[in-house]
Write a protein that holds these residues in place. Structure first.
Motif, PDB file in Angstrom:
ATOM      1  N   VAL A  28      30.457   2.298  90.939  1.00 20.37           N
ATOM      2  CA  VAL A  28      29.472   1.306  90.532  1.00 20.37           C
ATOM      3  C   VAL A  28      28.580   1.042  91.736  1.00 20.37           C
ATOM      4  O   VAL A  28      29.057   1.009  92.869  1.00 20.37           O
ATOM      5  N   ALA A  30      25.901  -1.699  93.186  1.00 20.22           N
ATOM      6  CA  ALA A  30      25.150  -2.953  93.098  1.00 20.22           C
ATOM      7  C   ALA A  30      24.075  -2.861  94.183  1.00 20.22           C
ATOM      8  O   ALA A  30      23.105  -2.124  94.035  1.00 20.22           O
ATOM      9  N   GLY A  32      24.523  -1.512  97.080  1.00 23.21           N
ATOM     10  CA  GLY A  32      24.690  -0.229  97.756  1.00 23.21           C
ATOM     11  C   GLY A  32      24.923  -0.323  99.257  1.00 23.21           C
ATOM     12  O   GLY A  32      25.008   0.693  99.933  1.00 23.21           O
ATOM     13  N   THR A  33      25.070  -1.524  99.779  1.00 24.38           N
ATOM     14  CA  THR A  33      25.204  -1.633 101.238  1.00 24.38           C
ATOM     15  C   THR A  33      26.575  -1.187 101.729  1.00 24.38           C
ATOM     16  O   THR A  33      26.765  -0.963 102.921  1.00 24.38           O
ATOM     17  N   VAL A  37      26.389   3.512 102.520  1.00 26.55           N
ATOM     18  CA  VAL A  37      26.881   3.733 103.885  1.00 26.55           C
ATOM     19  C   VAL A  37      28.107   4.650 103.864  1.00 26.55           C
ATOM     20  O   VAL A  37      28.238   5.570 104.672  1.00 26.55           O
ATOM     21  N   ILE A 104      20.088  -6.677 104.944  1.00 21.12           N
ATOM     22  CA  ILE A 104      21.299  -6.381 104.169  1.00 21.12           C
ATOM     23  C   ILE A 104      21.437  -7.380 103.017  1.00 21.12           C
ATOM     24  O   ILE A 104      21.715  -7.004 101.879  1.00 21.12           O
ATOM     25  N   ALA A 108      22.704  -6.955  99.293  1.00 20.85           N
ATOM     26  CA  ALA A 108      24.161  -7.123  99.158  1.00 20.85           C
ATOM     27  C   ALA A 108      24.501  -8.199  98.141  1.00 20.85           C
ATOM     28  O   ALA A 108      23.896  -9.262  98.106  1.00 20.85           O
ATOM     29  N   GLY A 112      29.794  -6.867  94.914  1.00 20.48           N
ATOM     30  CA  GLY A 112      30.051  -5.702  95.767  1.00 20.48           C
ATOM     31  C   GLY A 112      30.954  -6.063  96.927  1.00 20.48           C
ATOM     32  O   GLY A 112      31.859  -5.313  97.298  1.00 20.48           O
ATOM     33  N   ASN A 116      34.419  -4.090  97.047  1.00 21.69           N
ATOM     34  CA  ASN A 116      34.629  -3.174  98.171  1.00 21.69           C
ATOM     35  C   ASN A 116      36.024  -3.389  98.760  1.00 21.69           C
ATOM     36  O   ASN A 116      36.578  -2.531  99.411  1.00 21.69           O
ATOM     37  N   ILE A 164      34.134  -3.242  85.141  1.00 21.00           N
ATOM     38  CA  ILE A 164      33.214  -3.819  86.124  1.00 21.00           C
ATOM     39  C   ILE A 164      33.306  -5.342  86.101  1.00 21.00           C
ATOM     40  O   ILE A 164      33.651  -5.939  85.082  1.00 21.00           O
ATOM     41  N   VAL A 165      33.015  -5.926  87.253  1.00 20.23           N
ATOM     42  CA  VAL A 165      32.913  -7.382  87.310  1.00 20.23           C
ATOM     43  C   VAL A 165      31.514  -7.744  86.820  1.00 20.23           C
ATOM     44  O   VAL A 165      30.522  -7.206  87.321  1.00 20.23           O
ATOM     45  N   ASP A 191      28.248  -7.933 112.386  1.00 22.83           N
ATOM     46  CA  ASP A 191      29.597  -7.716 112.884  1.00 22.83           C
ATOM     47  C   ASP A 191      30.575  -7.995 111.749  1.00 22.83           C
ATOM     48  O   ASP A 191      30.195  -8.555 110.732  1.00 22.83           O
TER      49      ASP A 191
END
Ligand SMILES: Cc1cc2nc3c(=O)[nH]c(=O)nc-3n(C[C@H](O)[C@H](O)[C@H](O)COP(=O)(O)OP(=O)(O)OC[C@H]3O[C@@H](n4cnc5c(N)ncnc54)[C@H](O)[C@@H]3O)c2cc1C
Lengths: 290, 778
Positions: A28, A30, A32-33, A37, A104, A108, A112, A116, A164-165, A191
């Motif tokens: 899935v 969303a 994509g961050t 990556v 981001i 983001a 996601g 993740n 999916i959520v 970070d």
């Protein structure tokens, strides 16, 4: 990666059907961050990408009675621009605001961040502390899952591969409630949390704590809901003694690892420090929310 | 370094004069490179594309130390779209032969082994094969088909472990060489070299001391952290020539190295230096260039190679990790009587760390009578170290400048006064060689002492630290050419790669000053290797300092030519014509009454009077004009998390004379930010298998903008007497003091002494917690 397929369905049914039909690796997408990556660094080589940003249910923010529901793919930046949501859930927004950088956050999503399944995800502890519930849909129907039950291990969720959520429901807020999230990173941005602590509490008219939830990040294989830490606050005036007890309970709940981002010893100690500091901020916010 | 100064090296005496352009502050947007960099038009190496080019990728060792028993590329070669594969068998072996490559020396026997493993893979990320294919994904697919048979060996990462008698040995042929080791050792070792330098009688010095401080510091390897990964495009033509477009700090040096490694004539190779996205010493070494060239030769097509960030961290040079021991003594009234140091420096997989340079800088800020410096250059299973801004100096300054701080405290003296009392000045004898010339160290201390920073109030758990640094300015071969265009505008071609981006403007200012024409009428460009005589690398802070010597000489050569044209027109002798305010004029009224001629007017006459106006210089610039700097830093320490926040930072540095002050300030700031990052969080982290755990910017933590305050700068100007504009090298000094200055500030804030780098939150918290019982008792 030479046969990567990209789909952007507009309905929940199409999305789950696409996922269910894929025999290879499906992801899935969303913001994509994380996904992009991971693809760039050869960690994953998906055969199918299902972009969920065209599905209305995943991109809306709405009030349901006194409660808030927001789509799992709503970007951090969109949430940041929603004034009332920010006033109601400042602690959730502490978490969202810490994700990456301005660029981001433009993409983001909280969905996601949760799916993740990193133990260090910043929006997850305050969502757990808030008592958020995820609405999940799959080919066999819908179910509601408390956010603390979604992540089962690093990179692992309880979702089926074609689920999916869709959205998150945050309960109505009693008066004199406040929440806060703090994370520790050696740098100010860009970070990953070495430790994160989210606290959500409600006070009565005398300033005694009637309800609390405390969640920690990056101190165990999954984000943790720490009942003992909440118990240290409930029934107290969140005074020095209660905060000491909270810190001790938070530290005791940790089951961290030594890694490049921090040592066991350090994480245990700082989890207590942050829980305490986050509780102090939540307390102050609750006091202001008459 | 260590080379005897040549009597034929060029020095041009400093002239005190009122400059019209030099020293000014042109609008930064007028920097010729500025707008293109902002809009994305600047062409970095990865932006070059040649028709028909292939994409090259490198297969790297996943092991820290392994014998490469065999490499089978047959399956990879069969994959459709793969056009060439190279391994160790495609490169000739090299004899031991040393050459300068920037500030560090290289040995061609090792260079060829570093770019492509031969007998052994010596670190995680060591190249073992390279593939050129129609696309990146095919090249990656092909790499999976290459079978490498490794015999994994025990590895060693830490410098202290590598020095032990029972350490795994990296090289079969390595026996310690150097000072104080007689007879020749019979046992192999990872210690490649021992160095020693001394002054006076160290034992006697310690006898005179009332106070003695001993510090042992340990530092982790740190990467240069340039934003632009290494990238090269190579085209090996049917005519047997090579063109290489690459990111380099020294295209002539790269050209010579490629020629050597591929056994070709230097003149057959052209290297075009691209715009550089940061180097800091890390782009002083060839990595991809010979591989791309050889792949291109085999495939008969151009080959482009671009490293990933992971490859940059795992396989390009970081600076040395170190272990340093310092012992210093002083009298009750604050006079240093003895200074001793042992420097143990990681060289990485092959000998040749920054030790020779670092050992020159150890105490070179102080006027000392009794000094002993011993150093070891030690190989271990890490990427071969490369130069990094003042190579080796920040780490030993960490140990020395913190010891100075503790000595000052024992004497009850202010740390600036203590340094002033012992400061080096003109004539001070160094422990490594010549006495110092005209320098500005004391001036930097005085400037720090007088600065408003000293009066800023500090809160609880906040502290102030000070530290100083020294670095030299190297000279070396430098060439430049200036062509005066038909309209009287000037076009300068120089060859000290503009690694900072400011050199083009600084040189334009100098040319404008010399010619007496406006800054805007001068265009400056870096020429490729076919455009100019040899230029040594932009290293050792020499870019503007040495580069401008050639620029001045070339411009004066062109002026001479312009005067010759005027003389021919006026029918007088050339020495009867002078150049003033952009015009040729008669030297005196006796010469005749002639209207002064501008450059543009002279250009119109040039054809008739002998030809175009141009000038050139090919010189060896004398080494000189060392730089000194002093830093002040205020920090806030979170006693419960160990987080150190930099509140305030000020730099006081002697720049000789500033050609382009705004850019010098930028260099001061950039150097300090790199030093702050190194001090607080940057470190190579290894797994127990000897693989790097943090090869990316997420976990290799360079500071982000919000981590550092605006850095105050103060340019001290004590001219370099051997430079026409008084210029000193300035790029490297600012990275030297931050480690020590921050340790000193932490000590001032919370009373604990950190000598273990980086001073990251877990280490600071541990030190605070360990000191707490003792502090409570006091
Ligand atoms: C430079 C940088 C800095 C970052 N800093 C931080 C930080 O400070 N804190 C932090 O917590 N994270 C950080 N991240 C990680 C990342 O940005 C967050 O985890 C982000 O919230 C992911 O959201 P996304 O929408 O981009 O997810 P995506 O990348 O689209 O998806 C992430 C994962 O969730 C799955 N997924 C997404 N949506 C759904 C859904 N609705 N249902 C089921 N599965 C779904 C995807 O398949 C994928 O596995 C950073 C990332 C980068 C690149």
């Amino acid at each position: 990666m030479q046969n990567l397929r990209y789909e952007a369905p507009e309905t929940l049914a199409d999305a789950t059907a696409l996922l269910a039909a894929e025999d290879g690796m499906a992801r899935v997408l969303a913001g994509g961050t994380d996904v992009i990556v991971q693809m760039h660094s050869d960690l994953i080589e998906p055969d199918l990408i299902v972009d969920v940003k065209n599905i209305p249910e995943l991109t809306e923010i709405a009030k349901e009675g006194g409660a808030y529901r927001f789509g799992a793919a709503v970007s951090g930046k969109t949430l940041m621009l929603h004034e009332d949501f920010n006033k109601t859930w400042p602690g959730v927004m502490d978490g969202v605001r810490l994700i990456g950088s301005l660029q981001i956050r433009g993409r983001a999503s909280v969905g996601g961040n949760l799916c993740n399944a990193s133990p260090a995800a910043d929006s997850v502890p305050p969502m757990i502390a808030a008592g958020a519930v995820a609405s999940v849909i799959g080919p066999n129907g819908a179910r509601d899952i408390p956010v603390e039950d979604i992540v089962t291990g690093p990179g692992q969720t309880c979702l089926d591969k074609s689920e999916i959520v869709v959205s998150f429901l945050l309960p109505e807020r009693p008066p004199r409630s406040g929440d806060a999230y703090l994370r520790f990173t050696p740098r100010t941005e860009m970070d990953i949390a070495v430790v994160g602590a989210g606290v959500n509490l409600t006070l009565d008219d005398d300033g005694a704590c009637t309800a609390a939830r405390v969640a920690l990040a990056a101190v165990a294989p999954t984000p943790l809901l720490v009942a003992e830490a909440a118990d240290a606050l409930i029934g107290t005036k969140v005074d020095e003694t209660a905060l000491e007890a909270l810190a001790a309970a938070a530290s005791a709940a940790c089951n961290p690892i030594d890694d490049k981002r921090g040592t066991v010893e350090y994480r245990i100690k700082v989890a207590g420090v942050l829980a305490r500091r986050a509780a102090a901020i939540a307390l102050e916010r609750a006091g202001k929310n008459q | 370094m260590g080379m005897k100064p040549s009597p034929y090296a060029t020095k041009i005496p400093y002239e005190e004069k009122d400059n019209k352009v030099v020293g000014g502050r042109p609008n930064p947007a007028d920097r010729s490179d500025a707008i293109d960099k902002v809009t994305g038009r600047a062409r970095y190496a990865a932006d070059y594309n040649l028709p028909g080019q292939l994409i090259g990728k490198v297969l790297r060792s996943p092991h820290a130390h392994a014998i490469v028993k065999s490499i089978d590329t047959s399956e990879a070669e069969k994959l459709p779209g793969v056009k060439a594969v190279v391994t160790r068998d495609d490169f000739p072996d090299m004899e031991v032969e040393h050459a300068a490559s920037g500030e560090l020396m290289v040995n061609f026997r090792d260079v060829t082994r570093n770019m492509m493993a031969r007998e052994k893979a010596l670190y995680d990320g060591h190249p073992v094969a390279a593939v050129a294919a129609l696309s990146e994904s095919i090249a990656k697919e092909a790499m999976k088909l290459i079978k490498v048979d490794y015999e994994v060996l025990p590895h060693v990462i830490d410098v202290r472990d590598a020095m032990k008698d029972d350490a795994p040995l990296l090289h079969e042929e390595l026996f310690t060489k150097g000072a104080g080791i007689e007879p020749d050792p019979s046992k192999k070792s990872n210690i490649a070299t021992r160095m020693e330098s001394k002054l006076g009688d160290i034992e006697e010095g310690f006898k005179q001391a009332d106070f003695i401080v001993e510090h042992e510091s340990n530092t982790k390897a740190a990467h240069q952290g340039y934003i632009e990964p290494q990238a090269s495009v190579a085209n090996f033509t049917e005519g047997g020539t090579i063109e290489v477009y690459t990111g380099t700090q020294g295209h002539h040096v790269f050209r010579a190295q490629i020629a050597k490694l591929l056994k070709m004539d230097i003149s057959k190779i052209k290297v075009v230096p691209a715009e550089l996205g940061g180097g800091f010493g890390g782009k002083n070494n060839v990595y991809l260039e010979p591989l791309a060239a050889q792949l291109s030769r085999k495939a008969n097509r151009p080959v482009k190679m671009v490293m990933t960030r992971d490859e940059v961290f795992r396989a390009t040079g970081p600076t040395s990790g170190t272990n340093c021991k310092v012992r210093m003594g002083c009298t009750r009234d604050g006079r240093i009587t003895a200074a001793q140091a042992e420097l143990n420096y990681q060289a990485g997989a092959f000998p040749g760390s920054s030790l020779p340079l670092a050992s020159i800088t150890v105490f070179t800020r102080y006027d000392l009578e009794n000094v002993l410096v011993v150093g070891h250059d030690v190989v271990c299973n890490r990427p071969k170290v490369a130069a990094y801004r003042a190579p080796g100096a920040p780490m030993i300054a960490f140990a020395v400048e913190t010891a100075i701080d503790d000595l000052a405290r024992q004497c009850g003296m202010d740390p600036i006064d203590f340094r002033l009392k012992n400061a080096a000045k003109q004539g001070t004898q160094t422990h490594f060689g010549p006495p110092l010339g005209q320098i500005g160290y004391m001036e930097t201390l005085e400037a720090a002492k007088a600065s408003p920073h000293m009066n800023e109030p500090l809160g609880p758990n906040q502290g102030r630290g000070i530290a100083s640094g020294f670095w030299f300015t190297i000279g070396n071969d430098t060439s430049a050419t200036i062509n005066i265009s038909e309209d009287g505008t000037a076009s300068l071609i120089f060859g000290t790669v503009d690694v900072t981006g400011g050199m083009r403007s600084a040189f334009a200012m100098i040319v404008a000053e010399e010619l007496g024409i406006p800054f805007e009428k001068v265009r400056t460009q870096v020429g490729d290797t076919s455009a100019l005589g040899f230029n040594f690398m932009t290293a050792g802070s020499r870019g503007t300092a040495a580069g401008s010597m050639a620029v001045v000489k070339a411009t004066r050569d062109a002026i001479h030519r312009a005067c010759e044209i005027a003389a021919r027109k006026w029918e007088v002798e050339t020495d009867q014509v002078v150049w003033e305010n952009g015009h040729a004029r008669p030297a005196s009224a006796n010469v005749g009454d002639f209207e002064p001629l501008s450059l543009a007017q002279l250009c119109k006459e040039a054809t008739w009077f002998g030809g175009t106006i141009a000038g050139h210089a090919e010189i060896n610039v004398a080494m000189g004009g060392p730089g000194f700097g002093t830093h002040l830093v205020d920090v806030d320490v979170d006693r419960q998390t160990g987080l150190v926040k930099v509140l305030r930072y000020s730099i006081f540095q002697d720049a000789g004379k500033a050609v382009y002050p705004a850019f010098i300030e930028g260099q001061f700031q950039g150097g300090a930010v790199q030093g702050i990052g190194m001090a607080l969080n940057e470190e190579y982290i290894y797994s127990d298998k000897g693989t790097m755990e943090n090869p990316g910017f997420l976990d290799y933590r360079v500071p982000v903008a919000s981590d550092v305050p605006m850095i105050n700068t103060h340019i001290v100007e004590v001219p370099n007497p051997d430079h026409p504009y008084g210029v000193r090298g300035i790029g490297e000094v600012p990275i030297i003091p931050p480690l020590a200055a921050i340790s000193n500030a932490i000590h001032d804030a919370v009373g604990v002494r950190l000598l273990d780098h980086p001073m990251s939150p877990p280490k600071v918290l541990k030190a605070i917690d360990e000191a707490a019982p003792a502090q409570a008792a006091e």
